[in-house]
Design an enzyme around this catalytic site. Sequence first.
Site, PDB file in Angstrom:
ATOM      1  N   GLU A  37       0.853  -1.194   0.000  1.00  0.00           N
ATOM      2  CA  GLU A  37       0.000   0.000   0.000  1.00  0.00           C
ATOM      3  C   GLU A  37       0.890   1.245   0.000  1.00  0.00           C
ATOM      4  OE1 GLU A  37      -3.869   1.932   2.259  1.00  0.00           O
ATOM      5  OE2 GLU A  37      -2.953   0.111   3.051  1.00  0.00           O
ATOM      6  N   LYS A 168      -3.310 -14.420  18.519  1.00  0.00           N
ATOM      7  CA  LYS A 168      -3.726 -14.125  17.136  1.00  0.00           C
ATOM      8  C   LYS A 168      -5.235 -14.142  16.961  1.00  0.00           C
ATOM      9  CE  LYS A 168       0.695 -15.953  15.787  1.00  0.00           C
ATOM     10  NZ  LYS A 168       1.462 -17.131  15.372  1.00  0.00           N
ATOM     11  N   ASP A 244       6.215 -11.931  13.763  1.00  0.00           N
ATOM     12  CA  ASP A 244       5.133 -12.814  13.352  1.00  0.00           C
ATOM     13  C   ASP A 244       3.959 -11.930  12.944  1.00  0.00           C
ATOM     14  OD1 ASP A 244       3.053 -14.618  13.082  1.00  0.00           O
ATOM     15  OD2 ASP A 244       3.657 -15.832  14.794  1.00  0.00           O
ATOM     16  N   HIS A 339      -4.673   8.304  -2.883  1.00  0.00           N
ATOM     17  CA  HIS A 339      -4.555   6.908  -3.316  1.00  0.00           C
ATOM     18  C   HIS A 339      -4.460   6.804  -4.834  1.00  0.00           C
ATOM     19  CE1 HIS A 339      -5.027   4.044   0.106  1.00  0.00           C
ATOM     20  NE2 HIS A 339      -5.348   5.158   0.735  1.00  0.00           N
TER      21      HIS A 339
END
Length: 353
Positions: A37, A168, A244, A339
């Site tokens: 991005e 997670k 991670d 963007h």
Amino acid sequence: MNDTHAVAGVPLKWVGPLRISGNVANVETEVPLATYESPLWPSVNRGAKISRLVEQGIVATLIDERMTRSVLVTAQDAQTAYLAALEVDARFDELRAVVRTCGRFVELIGFRHEIVANLLFLRFEFSTGDASGHNMATLAADALLKHILGAIPGIEYGSISANYCTDKKATAINGILGRGKNVVTELLVPREIVRDVLHTSAGAIAELNVRKNLIGTLLAGGIRSANAHYANMLLGFYLATGQDAANIVEGSQGVTVAEDRDGDLYFSCTLPNLIVGTVGNGKGLDFVEENLTRLGCREEREPGENARRLAVMIAATVLCGELSLMAAQTNPGELMRAHVALERTNSTTKIGR
């Protein structure tokens, strides 16, 4: 090429520098972000510019740190499970000694439990030095579980991982109790800088924060979270420093606060679940070693200090990106224009070079 040695190439750029102060680090440093991005780089850069225009920069306060692992044991009934939980608590010092046999840098610092029917969930909390601590906590929990089952009657093995940690997954318990590094970042931006650099006002950002991050997230059913896009900065930083990346699930739980203080903008990001480390799995890649070294996170320091330094840099980077995006969204059309301009440009050029 052997697939086990293949490396996925993600465009990476250094942005900043950011000015950071607080109880862990006083530093002005560039930071690496690996992302597809591309508008994220100039967005974080704008927040970084503001941090340099303020004398103290971003004040980052480390509140707490702990890695957790929960285990499950079963009993005949709830009464037996309850008595076992009391026994585990009474043996805390004994259990700390068990954990110390598992490594030099792991220490048992806390314990909590939950009982459902005849199921006993034990949530152990550890300090893990400069490692994020997943494997350390599991190793220690495995030793604790073996010891507890041998020492306390009436209970049996259920699982080495019981989802009460929790790893997670976006949960209330992590937001309340924390898992990893808990960091609060703050920035007080004079009204002139808000106007000239962010092209908005403190009042507009504060109002949008309430309507979007607080009310909007409430309506969406967010869990212990009220922010615009913490995950963007976290993923970019995590990929650049060998973390991670799946830990952005709980890491992106956090709360943005914005206040209009007589025209000046008080802006804060609280991140209670930053699971990061400077040693361990993922840190052996050359580019990761290079990035951590450039960040000053591979120096000879007391155990844990390099990981704390990394955590406050990550938290400060989150604030930079959050502030820039919130400012952009107070102005109609600004977000989409950025963007379109940046992503169309980068689609025809090689980025991250």
